[in-house]
Design an enzyme around this catalytic site. Structure first.
Site, PDB file in Angstrom:
ATOM      1  N   ASP A   9      -0.457  14.206 -37.363  1.00  0.00           N
ATOM      2  CA  ASP A   9       0.762  15.245 -38.439  1.00  0.00           C
ATOM      3  C   ASP A   9      -0.809  13.388 -39.133  1.00  0.00           C
ATOM      4  O   ASP A   9      -1.192  13.042 -38.881  1.00  0.00           O
ATOM      5  CB  ASP A   9       1.352  13.890 -38.199  1.00  0.00           C
ATOM      6  N   CYS A  43      -5.571   3.925   6.127  1.00  0.00           N
ATOM      7  CA  CYS A  43      -4.832   2.871   4.681  1.00  0.00           C
ATOM      8  C   CYS A  43      -6.125   3.032   3.416  1.00  0.00           C
ATOM      9  O   CYS A  43      -5.742   3.171   1.797  1.00  0.00           O
ATOM     10  CB  CYS A  43      -5.152   1.599   5.100  1.00  0.00           C
ATOM     11  N   CYS A  96       1.207  -1.412  -0.521  1.00  0.00           N
ATOM     12  CA  CYS A  96      -0.002   0.154  -0.078  1.00  0.00           C
ATOM     13  C   CYS A  96       1.230   0.591  -0.207  1.00  0.00           C
ATOM     14  O   CYS A  96       2.179   1.514   0.134  1.00  0.00           O
ATOM     15  CB  CYS A  96      -0.881  -0.053   0.929  1.00  0.00           C
ATOM     16  N   CYS A 106      -7.628   4.988  10.428  1.00  0.00           N
ATOM     17  CA  CYS A 106      -6.896   4.548   9.827  1.00  0.00           C
ATOM     18  C   CYS A 106      -6.573   5.020   8.101  1.00  0.00           C
ATOM     19  O   CYS A 106      -7.729   4.471   7.403  1.00  0.00           O
ATOM     20  CB  CYS A 106      -6.227   3.029  10.270  1.00  0.00           C
TER      21      CYS A 106
END
Length: 717
Positions: free
Chosen positions: A412, A370, A17, A368
């Site tokens: 192009d 995370c 992580c 947390c």
């Protein structure tokens, strides 16, 4: 003495992580001599820019944090063996089955300890607290060790710190069962996160595994089996039916269908014959091919894709950088809020200390970060991997994010909107039939490598004509070619040169003028002193050019053609495709126009394939190189369309928008769930178990949502 700055790359195992990457980054950056650190979770790499740093100290620092590390050198085949022999800590090696990792074994051990605590409690209830504290310590000791290492190395507010404080606090308020289960749930969440990250990592590894390990090399007619990694430019290899092609190369002899889907995403196998380009990792389906190697193993198509994807994942998008900065303040903020919730109500209102400390600890678990921290890199990694599988390469999260904002595309012509090689479009019969005109023209062109000659020979092959080479063939500088076939003198050249030999007639002259107005090059064939007919050729639009341009317009992008070709040809192609044209441009003209479009407030993508496109590619907000283009174009560009489809330019915008939508969904999930459980915890509705389940659940939802992008296929037509 000021040492020169160098860059060293490492393989780091066990990261799953963005929090892992942040801890490593912070710790290594503090070492003397380290100038820059870039950590990629999904690629599993760390790049360190340093001036005289002790690399052994760098490796020791990462090892102390609980990860495996080894220097990564290009072409080092034994790097996995080196990693296998290294001492493992809490973070597992992801190449084997997930249940064999150290992280999985720790989770299983902790699960068994918690189950044993519940079972033994029935027989020795007096030991209730001790049993659950022991079960908790099985998982908490490694977590606590990581928290201490993080704090010692500059990351005091890590997820492990929040977890350790919450679990120890729960013991002090006699919530020992909940403390043990919270630790177990945390380990399960980490394990599942690692498995999910491993899937994204495996998608890149699968690309590298496409190249076969062995190859059949031919030397003086003898075949010997060698390592594919040992092939050098110029080697000749034999590719049998069913074999994967071991290197980028050009077919010398043989014909067959080659499945390019693994590399380019093209679903239909392509017919390959002499002088056709083939790519490493593609599958030869039928017919043996002799291939001359044009790129060493480290430079082949697959190696470049893997390298670009890994580099891209180390380049953070603006959204990702914002989340990183936000989380640095967010985690200390959560600790402060948790402390205030635990202390203020008992102090101010005399409420129960146990009740509010419990709620404060639950808030730490809810907080947390995370899920929030992984919300962006997980989506970016999945999008970059999915794009690479479809032949869409992007150099980083910044590019991926910017692609979705494009509202002007400058393309192009030659090799981008068109195939880059002329094709026969019209055969005009005058004194001979169309088939005869084609046969005689082909007879003059046998053995020539001129683009117009190749076009005539290709058309003859399509018509089933096997040309017989003319005799006494020769070129007349700037005019055409002559030769003799069956006693007849032949000439094929420009209308002006042909008219100098014999009158063309008003009707043919008018027809040639009309073909020229359509941007076609006309060659007139004279046989035995008479005009036999004429052949018109033009570099035709790619098969998917119209559909690709329509897709770009549907995505809200304006389109303009920028080409160095002549005005008449460019306007003819532009009218055919329905787009605006700027022709006869020098490289600096293209760059000036792109800069002007940006000044007008447009977000500009420049698409090209040649050296003359490089300045404009660099000047654009996003430069996109077409597959098969020059190395200069590929190096200058921010993104590359490997298969050369115009539709894939639109697909780049699509995958960007899909990724950004996914990121905002992830951020909403992560913060939304936290907000809900924050309120319910303070109200006393939920406690420690639901809090950790909310955090683990949010992380899993975010990761699963991001991994949906791995299935992205784009639009083919």
């Amino acid at each position: 003495m000021n040492a020169q700055e160098t860059s060293t790359r490492f393989r780091v195992e066990g990261m799953d992580c963005a929090g892992c990457a942040s801890k490593i980054d912070t710790a290594v950056r503090r070492l003397p001599g380290v100038e820059e650190v870039s950590v990629s979770v999904v690629a599993g790499t760390m790049t360190v820019g340093h001036k005289g740093a002790d690399l052994a100290q760098v490796q020791q620092k990462v090892t102390d944090l609980g990860y495996r590390i080894a220097p990564l050198t290009s072409g080092a085949p034994k790097e996995d063996d080196a990693l296998e022999g290294m001492h493992g800590h809490d973070h597992g090696h992801h190449d084997g089955p997930w249940w064999q990792t150290a992280k999985a074994q720790l989770t299983i051990l902790c699960g068994l300890a918690v189950a044993a605590a519940f079972a033994l409690e029935a027989f020795i209830p007096a030991w209730h607290d001790e049993l659950f504290i022991l079960a908790m310590l099985v998982g908490l000791i490694p977590i606590g060790r990581r928290a201490m290492q993080g704090a010692r190395n500059g990351s005091p507010f890590s997820i492990e710190t929040l977890m350790t404080v919450a679990a120890v606090g729960a013991v002090f308020i006699n919530a020992v069962e909940e403390a043990a289960i919270v630790v177990l749930l945390f380990l399960i969440g980490e394990l599942l996160e690692g498995i999910a990250t491993g899937r994204a990592r495996a998608s890149i590894k699968a690309l590298a595994d496409l190249v076969p390990r062995r190859a059949q090399r031919e030397i003086e007619g003898k075949i010997s089996e060698v390592d594919a990694a040992d092939l050098a430019v110029g080697d000749i290899v034999l590719v049998r039916p069913g074999d994967r092609i071991p290197a980028d190369g050009v077919v010398l002899s043989g014909e067959g269908a080659v499945d390019e889907a693994p590399v380019t995403g093209e679903s239909v196998p392509k017919h390959k014959g002499p002088e056709d380009q083939v790519y490493a990792g593609t599958v030869n389906q039928d017919g043996a091919l002799r291939v001359r190697v044009t790129a060493a193993a480290a430079d082949n198509t697959i190696a470049r894709i893997v390298s670009l994807v890994e580099e891209a994942q180390e380049s953070k998008a603006p959204t990702e950088r914002f989340i990183d900065r936000f989380s640095k303040y967010y985690t200390p903020g959560v600790l402060l809020v948790g402390a205030l919730v635990a202390i203020l109500p008992p102090l101010v209102t005399g409420a129960s200390w146990d009740e509010w400390i419990y709620k404060g600890l639950a808030i730490l678990l809810i907080g947390c970060p995370c899920a929030l921290v992984i919300s962006t890199p997980a989506a970016i990694a999945a999008a970059l991997s999915a794009g690479a599988r479809q032949g869409l390469l992007m150099k980083g999260g910044v590019v991926l994010e910017q692609l979705g904002k494009i509202n002007m595309v400058a393309l192009d012509k030659t090799g981008t909107l068109t195939e880059g090689r002329p094709q026969v479009t019209d055969i005009v019969a005058v004194d001979r039939s169309e088939a005869e005109v084609l046969r005689l023209a082909a007879a003059l062109e046998v053995g020539s490598s001129h683009p117009l000659a190749k076009a005539i020979l290709a058309r003859a092959k399509e018509a089933g004509i096997e040309p017989i080479a003319s005799s006494n063939a020769g070129a007349l500088g700037g005019k055409g070619i002559i030769g003799t076939l069956d006693g007849t003198l032949l000439f094929l050249g420009s209308p002006k040169a042909a008219a100098a030999r014999t009158p063309l007639g008003e009707e043919l002259t008018a027809r040639i003028g009309g073909l020229n107005d359509e941007g076609k090059t006309v060659s007139v064939l004279i046989a035995g002193g008479k005009v036999a007919g004429a052949i018109a050729m033009r570099d035709e639009p790619r098969d998917d050019a119209r559909a690709g341009l329509a897709a770009l317009k549907a995505l809200g992008a304006d389109i303009v053609m920028l080409t160095g070709d002549n005005v008449r040809t460019a306007k003819a192609i532009g009218a055919d495709l329905g787009i605006k044209v700027n022709a006869e441009l020098l490289p600096e003209d293209k760059q000036r126009i792109v800069t002007g479009l940006k000044a007008d407030g447009k977000v500009v993508a420049k698409v090209g394939d040649g050296i003359n496109d490089a300045p404009a590619l660099a000047a654009a907000d996003i430069g996109i190189a077409m597959g098969g283009g020059t190395d200069v174009a590929l190096e200058t560009a921010d993104a590359a369309v490997l298969h050369g489809r115009v539709m894939d330019v639109a697909n780049l915008i699509r995958i960007s928008r899909a990724a950004m939508s996914n990121i905002w969904q992830n951020i909403t999930i992560a913060l939304g769930l936290k907000a809900v459980f924050l309120v319910t915890t303070i109200l006393g509705v939920t406690g420690l178990w639901p809090a950790i389940l909310a955090d683990t659940g949010a992380t899993l939802l975010v990761t699963a949502n991001a991994l949906r992008l791995l299935a992205w296929k784009g639009q083919k037509r």
